[in-house]
Design a protein around this motif. Structure first.
Motif, short mmCIF file in Angstrom:
data_model
loop_
_atom_site.label_atom_id
_atom_site.label_comp_id
_atom_site.label_asym_id
_atom_site.label_seq_id
_atom_site.Cartn_x
_atom_site.Cartn_y
_atom_site.Cartn_z
N LEU A 150 44.08 46.63 39.18
CA LEU A 150 43.42 46.65 37.87
C LEU A 150 44.41 46.46 36.73
O LEU A 150 44.09 46.76 35.59
N ILE A 151 45.60 45.94 37.05
CA ILE A 151 46.66 45.95 36.05
C ILE A 151 46.31 45.11 34.83
O ILE A 151 46.69 45.44 33.70
N VAL A 152 45.53 44.02 35.03
CA VAL A 152 45.19 43.18 33.88
C VAL A 152 44.32 43.94 32.88
O VAL A 152 44.42 43.78 31.67
N LYS A 153 43.44 44.80 33.44
CA LYS A 153 42.62 45.61 32.54
C LYS A 153 43.41 46.79 31.98
O LYS A 153 43.06 47.34 30.95
N ALA A 154 44.45 47.20 32.69
CA ALA A 154 45.12 48.45 32.36
C ALA A 154 46.23 48.28 31.34
O ALA A 154 46.81 49.26 30.89
N ARG A 155 46.57 47.05 30.99
CA ARG A 155 47.66 46.84 30.05
C ARG A 155 47.15 46.19 28.78
O ARG A 155 46.40 45.22 28.84
N HIS A 156 47.61 46.71 27.66
CA HIS A 156 47.30 46.10 26.38
C HIS A 156 47.80 44.67 26.39
O HIS A 156 48.95 44.42 26.75
N GLY A 157 46.94 43.72 26.04
CA GLY A 157 47.35 42.32 26.04
C GLY A 157 47.00 41.59 27.33
O GLY A 157 47.10 40.38 27.37
#
Lengths: 320, 65
Positions: free
Chosen positions: A187-194
């Protein structure tokens, strides 16, 4: 038409001015009895305006400005915005890119990062054929049901199994990575600002060497996009690191783009279907909206087009 | 008899034919709408979806998935 619309504001202004005059007259007559002199009225107006503006300014001074507790380096450099095609309203993921991105994940990132929310079956019909996914699942062993002695034998993986993590647990992962935990990438794409922009910038943003005057802690690497600029992950993507089966040149940015798109799919596997549904909803609701506008005009037509005429009574019938 | 009148008297006059007409029309409309929209979607995304590249990876053209 133009002249009429130009005249209208003037007329409203007139109305306002008249109203203001009326109000001040009425106030003057009810409060003091005697006419207040214009100078005293002006002073009062100036004083109350100053008071109002002053308290606004004071309030803004106290609570208005946002406090930045950290220096820009601690926030990390703002990621460049890239024109991702799959982020457009009516575009799906490019599944050829997803397939390349999965290859990059498997050959590069998977040695440190888990992808614990993605089962092999999710890859079928997205980046792999059934046979490929089955073959891939069978490369790993998973605990089976307990046998009659209560022992848990191992069995080859099936489509329903999840992609295995590189480490047994977080402690092992930390131990192998200098104390830093490589986060799960599902889920890293959702979990990081930007989102995509940040991860792409992070992967491609390692300079040859840190700028002068920057101290990098031992075992850490300089990356301006990472908040704090010291990141435990070294640069991992180099030109030609993987060999794409479709012949795409594997430059650093190509691999970064592909793996980021793949990670976006991992975080939002429903995106293609969701956008298609969204398109249908937009089409259907705009048709219904247009219909409702038409019905309204149809039903109101008699009211909007009626004409009121004053028909004075005949002179002879007027009572005197 | 105009078309509207004949439609009214054959389809909408009796409650059960009206219901049947509405249900059938809804059903047909849904199928038509969805397949048109899917065609538009697929042409807007030509070459991007799995079904466009799948043929490169299945072996021997067996169609089990």
């Amino acid at each position: 038409m133009l002249a009429r619309s130009c005249l209208r504001p003037a007329r409203t202004l007139n109305g306002l001015r008249n109203a203001a005059v009326n109000v001040s007259k009425r106030a003057a007559s009810t409060s003091s009895g005697a006419e207040a002199s214009p100078a005293r009225l002006n002073i009062a107006a100036i004083a109350s305006t100053t008071l109002a503006a002053g308290s606004l300014a004071w309030y803004y001074h106290l609570y208005g400005p946002v406090a930045f507790a950290s220096a820009p380096a601690e926030e990390g450099l703002h990621a460049t915005h890239y024109p991702w095609v799959h982020e457009q309203f009516f575009k799906t993921f490019d599944h050829q890119a997803l397939r390349r991105g999965f290859q990059v994940y498997r050959e590069v990132c998977a040695s440190c990062h888990s992808l614990s929310r993605v089962p092999y079956r999710a890859l079928v019909g997205t980046v792999l054929t059934v046979d490929e996914a089955k073959a891939l699942a069978e490369e790993n062993e998973y605990p089976d049901e307990p046998d009659e002695q209560g022992e848990i034998p191992m069995r080859p993986g099936k489509l329903a199994d999840y992609i295995p993590a590189p480490y047994k647990n977080d402690e092992a992962a930390r131990f192998a990575n200098n104390g830093a935990l490589p986060p799960d990438l599902s889920l890293i794409v959702k979990a990081r600002h930007g989102g995509c922009d940040y991860i792409f910038s992070l992967l491609t943003g390692y300079p040859e060497e840190p700028p002068a005057g920057v101290t990098v802690a031992p075992g850490m690497n300089f990356n301006p996009y990472f908040p704090g600029t010291g990141i435990a992950m070294a640069r991992v993507l180099y030109d030609g690191l993987v060999e794409y089966e479709d012949g795409t040149p594997a430059s650093t940015s190509q691999m970064a783009k592909d793996v980021v798109e793949f990670l976006n799919w991992a975080a939002e596997p429903e995106m293609d279907e969701r956008k298609k549904m969204g398109m249908k909803v937009l089409v259907a609701t705009s048709a219904l909206w247009a219909l409702s506008v038409w019905v309204k005009r149809y039903k109101w037509a008699w009211l909007k087009s009626r004409k009121l005429a004053y028909d004075p009574p005949a002179e002879t019938k007027v009572r005197r | 008899m105009s078309l509207a009148n004949s439609i009214y008297s054959t389809l909408f006059r009796k409650n059960y034919t009206m219901l049947a007409t509405v249900f059938a029309a809804g059903f047909a409309w849904e199928i038509g709408f969805n397949s048109t929209m899917d065609k538009i979607w697929d042409s807007n995304n030509r070459g991007r979806q799995w079904k466009d590249i799948r043929h490169k990876y299945v072996e021997g053209g067996d169609d089990e998935e």
